[in-house]
Every structure is written in structure tokens, then in C-alpha cells.
Design an enzyme around this catalytic site. Structure first.
Site, PDB file in Angstrom:
ATOM      1  N   ASP A   1       0.846  -1.207   0.000  1.00 48.68           N
ATOM      2  CA  ASP A   1       0.000   0.000   0.000  1.00 48.68           C
ATOM      3  C   ASP A   1       0.878   1.252   0.000  1.00 48.68           C
ATOM      4  OD1 ASP A   1      -2.240  -1.770   0.342  1.00 48.68           O
ATOM      5  OD2 ASP A   1      -1.564  -2.001   2.399  1.00 48.68           O
TER       6      ASP A   1
ATOM      7  N   HIS B   1      -4.761  -3.208   6.383  1.00 45.30           N
ATOM      8  CA  HIS B   1      -4.521  -3.491   4.965  1.00 45.30           C
ATOM      9  C   HIS B   1      -5.865  -3.859   4.346  1.00 45.30           C
ATOM     10  CE1 HIS B   1      -3.192  -5.031   1.197  1.00 45.30           C
ATOM     11  NE2 HIS B   1      -3.755  -6.196   1.461  1.00 45.30           N
TER      12      HIS B   1
HETATM   13  P1  NAX Z   1      -2.355 -18.225  -4.196  1.00 44.62           P
HETATM   14  O1  NAX Z   1      -3.737 -18.761  -4.087  1.00 44.62           O
HETATM   15  O2  NAX Z   1      -1.693 -18.157  -5.526  1.00 44.62           O
HETATM   16  O3  NAX Z   1      -1.398 -19.071  -3.258  1.00 44.62           O
HETATM   17  C1  NAX Z   1      -1.707 -19.378  -1.942  1.00 44.62           C
HETATM   18  C2  NAX Z   1      -0.937 -20.618  -1.576  1.00 44.62           C
HETATM   19  O4  NAX Z   1      -1.097 -20.844  -0.173  1.00 44.62           O
HETATM   20  C3  NAX Z   1      -1.412 -21.880  -2.302  1.00 44.62           C
HETATM   21  O5  NAX Z   1      -0.310 -22.516  -2.915  1.00 44.62           O
HETATM   22  C4  NAX Z   1      -1.990 -22.733  -1.169  1.00 44.62           C
HETATM   23  O6  NAX Z   1      -1.794 -24.122  -1.378  1.00 44.62           O
HETATM   24  C5  NAX Z   1      -1.194 -22.228   0.024  1.00 44.62           C
HETATM   25  N1  NAX Z   1      -1.815 -22.489   1.310  1.00 44.62           N
HETATM   26  C6  NAX Z   1      -3.125 -22.449   1.640  1.00 44.62           C
HETATM   27  N2  NAX Z   1      -3.285 -22.800   2.932  1.00 44.62           N
HETATM   28  C7  NAX Z   1      -2.057 -23.051   3.424  1.00 44.62           C
HETATM   29  C8  NAX Z   1      -1.577 -23.469   4.691  1.00 44.62           C
HETATM   30  N3  NAX Z   1      -2.421 -23.719   5.694  1.00 44.62           N
HETATM   31  N4  NAX Z   1      -0.254 -23.630   4.849  1.00 44.62           N
HETATM   32  C9  NAX Z   1       0.604 -23.425   3.831  1.00 44.62           C
HETATM   33  N5  NAX Z   1       0.194 -23.024   2.600  1.00 44.62           N
HETATM   34  C10 NAX Z   1      -1.113 -22.844   2.404  1.00 44.62           C
HETATM   35  O7  NAX Z   1      -2.401 -16.795  -3.483  1.00 44.62           O
HETATM   36  P2  NAX Z   1      -1.385 -15.576  -3.626  1.00 44.62           P
HETATM   37  O8  NAX Z   1      -1.761 -14.754  -4.786  1.00 44.62           O
HETATM   38  O9  NAX Z   1       0.005 -16.096  -3.548  1.00 44.62           O
HETATM   39  O10 NAX Z   1      -1.753 -14.717  -2.329  1.00 44.62           O
HETATM   40  C11 NAX Z   1      -1.499 -15.191  -1.029  1.00 44.62           C
HETATM   41  C12 NAX Z   1      -2.148 -14.290   0.002  1.00 44.62           C
HETATM   42  O11 NAX Z   1      -1.623 -12.970  -0.071  1.00 44.62           O
HETATM   43  C13 NAX Z   1      -3.657 -14.130  -0.154  1.00 44.62           C
HETATM   44  O12 NAX Z   1      -4.252 -14.254   1.128  1.00 44.62           O
HETATM   45  C14 NAX Z   1      -3.804 -12.697  -0.641  1.00 44.62           C
HETATM   46  O13 NAX Z   1      -5.048 -12.140  -0.275  1.00 44.62           O
HETATM   47  C15 NAX Z   1      -2.669 -12.018   0.070  1.00 44.62           C
HETATM   48  N6  NAX Z   1      -2.231 -10.727  -0.435  1.00 44.62           N
HETATM   49  C16 NAX Z   1      -1.828  -9.799   0.470  1.00 44.62           C
HETATM   50  C17 NAX Z   1      -1.354  -8.559   0.116  1.00 44.62           C
HETATM   51  C18 NAX Z   1      -0.924  -7.564   1.137  1.00 44.62           C
HETATM   52  O14 NAX Z   1      -0.571  -6.434   0.739  1.00 44.62           O
HETATM   53  N7  NAX Z   1      -0.900  -7.855   2.440  1.00 44.62           N
HETATM   54  C19 NAX Z   1      -1.300  -8.165  -1.312  1.00 44.62           C
HETATM   55  C20 NAX Z   1      -1.319  -9.307  -2.246  1.00 44.62           C
HETATM   56  C21 NAX Z   1      -2.211 -10.453  -1.869  1.00 44.62           C
HETATM   57  O15 NAX Z   1      -3.523 -10.158  -2.275  1.00 44.62           O
END
Ligand code: NAX
Length: 327
Positions: free
Chosen positions: A159, A187
Site C-alpha cells: 500500500d 490493509h
Molecule cells: P495463491 O492462491 O496463488 O497461493 C496461496 C498458496 O497458499 C497456495 O499454494 C496454497 O496451497 C497455500 N496455502 C493455503 N493454505 C495453506 C496453509 N495452511 N499452509 C501453507 N500453505 C497454504 O495466493 P497468492 O496470490 O500467492 O496470495 C497469497 C495471500 O496474499 C492471499 O491471502 C492474498 O489475499 C494475500 N495478499 C496480500 C497482500 C498484502 O498487501 N498484504 C497483497 C497481495 C495479496 O492479495
């Protein structure tokens, strides 16, 4: 050369993981003199994909990458870890209520907090990226009573970076002309990028903009809803920019900011009336691996209203996870 630092990345097979791991392994997370051992923590169905990423990491022959472990076991994934990047989370699906979302994420971040408590290194630093990031950090923190509370942080650096870029664009200056532009609060689209303490080439940024209507009606929503704009354009959520921000956050925490301000969501110590304990974004400076909330800022009425609104959202999330017995 220093001994390797253990870095755990959860959600390692996801799209942020893919953008993040190569940068960590190349030395951009901790600096060019610090070797790393990567621990890729995933859920069982994604282990094969994580193995694929590990093959590619190997093929980069990064001089600083001393080892890669891949696991779905929390104890193993956090064993001896010094830096944990908690990226994997349960996304909100259609029709999901906030309480359901928080409960689903409680099922992820509570056991991870427990495992960090029991297995991580004494100097563990945690950055939560997975949304809802601030409250997921609170859940993990509550599950790790032996770890100092301030080691749990959440990411608002993306952000901040968005706020810098949009302001630089408006004023036709390089981003390097801007300083002290920090994000306050959650956030989420309610976050508050504060121009009143920011500087552009040494001039107050709000004065440099001199257009409250643009600030309130264009800038704040543009920055706050940038994530949705990216999804709309890309058909997928921000990944490389999110990974970049995670690198910035941890690099600055570990290496110090030399007095510069950066945004980190950290446990509130009650500063600026933000209720103690909630994990809220503030301007901070860092030195010697520790951060300090910038003190003594005068908050004007406009800013106070925005901060109150975003903090109220965080208090609502905290109360909801309290009701669920997660904190
Ligand atoms: P993806 O869906 O591409 O990847 C998430 C991964 O996490 C998957 O490979 C899944 O198998 C794994 N996973 C799920 N549960 C798990 C667990 N209990 N232990 C270990 N791994 C697990 O998502 P991606 O685009 O990489 O985003 C990840 C997270 O970042 C999401 O929650 C998203 O909302 C968040 N974000 C946060 C941002 C921020 O500024 N704080 C910005 C970007 C993003 O939106």
C-alpha cells in the site's frame, strides 16, 4: 561469510510464493552477505508444485542459497526458522461472511502460531502477507505466547509503495523525491495514506498537491482499491508487487532504515489512540533489527477521522476473532 539464515515461506507454491522465493534466494531479502536456507511450507496437495519451484531455484545456482526444504509439516517448516513469511491464507469466496473468513484463517494461523512458538529460533521475525493480514497476524501472535509480541507484523508496504507511485505520478516527480509517506490502519480499502506528514523534495506533500478534492476523492480510493484494479486488469491478484513489498518490509526491518520512515502493521502500544494490542499500520523507523513507531506527530481532524475509521474496522475484526476464541 555469515551462517545461513532460515527463512520459511508458507503458501510457497502460490503466485506470490513464485515471485518471492527467487528474490529471497538471490539475497534481496536479507542482503548480499547473508546465505539462506529456504523452507517451503505448503498444504499436501500443493507439495508437488512446491517441488517444481524448488527445482527451478536449484537451476538458478544462487550462490547464497544453501538449502531448500519442502514440507507440509508445521513443526518441520518452522524448525529453527529466523524469518517467517506467512503468505498462504484462505481467500474470501463468494457469499462468505467476515466471521467465516476469520474462522477459516484461524484454522491456518493459530496452528502456525503454535508451531512458531514451539519450534522457531529465538530471534524469529514474522511477516503476515495472507489476508486479512493484520488480524491473521494477531491470531498467530496470540498462539505464540513465548515469542515477544512485537515480532508479529503484517504487510502494508505494498500500500505504501502504491501510495508513493500514485503521488509521484500526480506531481511528475521521481518516487525518490518523496519521503515520510506512511499508511495507517488496516490493509484494506479503509487504509489511510497520510500526505500531511509526507514530503516531496522537502516540501509538505499535502501543500505540494494543494487539492483536497483530488486527495480525498481520487487518491485515497485509487490507492485503497488498487488491489481490485489489478485483479480487474490481470485476472489475478497482485503477485510480483506483493512479493516486492514483502522483500522491502523484511529487508528494512533487518537492515535498518537510517531514520527513514516505512509503513509496517505492528502491535499498537496505544500510540495515537490506536487501542493497544491490535495490529495496525504506522510510520516506523527501524534499527538493529527492531522497529519504533514514529512519535509526536500532530494528527489533524481529517486524518483523525480516517484513522478512526480504519482502526474501528480492525477493532471489529479483533472482537470477531475474540468471539471465536482465537485471541
Ligand atoms: P495463491 O492462491 O496463488 O497461493 C496461496 C498458496 O497458499 C497456495 O499454494 C496454497 O496451497 C497455500 N496455502 C493455503 N493454505 C495453506 C496453509 N495452511 N499452509 C501453507 N500453505 C497454504 O495466493 P497468492 O496470490 O500467492 O496470495 C497469497 C495471500 O496474499 C492471499 O491471502 C492474498 O489475499 C494475500 N495478499 C496480500 C497482500 C498484502 O498487501 N498484504 C497483497 C497481495 C495479496 O492479495
Amino acid at each position: 561469510m555469515a551462517s545461513p539464515v532460515n527463512v520459511t515461506v508458507t503458501g510457497a507454491a502460490g503466485q506470490i510464493g513464485y515471485a518471492l522465493l527467487f528474490r529471497i534466494a538471490s539475497g534481496q531479502l536479507l542482503g548480499p552477505d547473508t546465505p539462506v536456507n529456504l523452507k517451503l511450507l505448503e498444504i499436501e496437495p500443493a507439495l508437488k508444485a512446491a517441488e517444481g519451484t524448488a527445482l527451478e531455484l536449484t537451476d538458478c545456482a544462487f550462490p547464497l542459497l544453501h538449502g531448500i526444504e519442502i514440507t507440509a509439516d508445521l513443526a518441520e517448516g518452522f524448525n529453527g526458522t529466523n524469518v517467517a513469511l506467512l503468505v498462504g491464507a484462505r481467500p474470501r469466496t463468494k457469499g462468505m461472511e467476515r466471521a467465516d473468513l476469520l474462522e477459516a484463517n484461524g484454522g491456518i494461523f493459530k496452528p502456525q502460531g503454535n508451531a512458531i512458538n514451539d519450534h522457531a529460533a529465538d530471534d524469529i521475525k514474522v511477516l503476515v502477507v495472507g489476508n486479512p493480514a493484520n488480524t491473521n497476524a494477531l491470531i498467530a501472535q496470540a498462539a505464540a505466547p513465548d515469542v515477544p509480541k512485537e515480532r508479529f507484523t503484517a504487510m502494508t508496504r505494498l500500500d505504501q509503495n502504491r501510495a508513493y507511485a500514485q503521488l509521484a505520478n500526480k506531481l511528475a516527480v521521481p518516487v525518490t523525491a518523496i519521503k515520510k509517506l506512511a499508511i495507517w490502519g488496516n490493509h484494506s480499502p479503509s487504509m489511510f495514506p497520510n500526505l500531511f506528514h509526507a514530503e516531496v523534495n522537502g516540501q509538505n506533500a499535502a501543500d505540494a498537491v494543494d487539492d483536497m478534492a483530488w486527495y480525498e476523492n481520487e487518491y485515497l480510493p485509487r490507492v485503497g482499491k488498487r488491489g481490485a484494479e489489478i485483479i480487474d486488469a490481470r485476472g489475478a491478484s497482485s503477485a510480483a508487487s506483493a512479493a516486492n513489498a514483502a522483500i522491502d518490509h523484511v529487508y528494512d526491518w533487518v537492515n535498518g532504515t537510517n531514520g527513514e520512515w516505512v509503513s509496517m502493521a505492528v502491535p499498537s502500544d496505544g500510540s495515537y489512540g490506536v487501542p493497544e494490542g491490535i495490529i495496525s499500520s504506522f510510520p516506523v523507523t527501524t534499527a538493529n533489527g527492531e522497529y519504533e513507531i514514529v512519535q509526536g506527530l500532530e494528527i489533524n481532524e481529517f486524518s483523525q477521522g480516517k484513522i478512526d475509521a480504519t482502526v474501528a474496522e480492525l477493532v471489529g475484526e479483533r472482537d470477531a476473532v475474540k468471539d471465536l476464541g482465537l485471541v
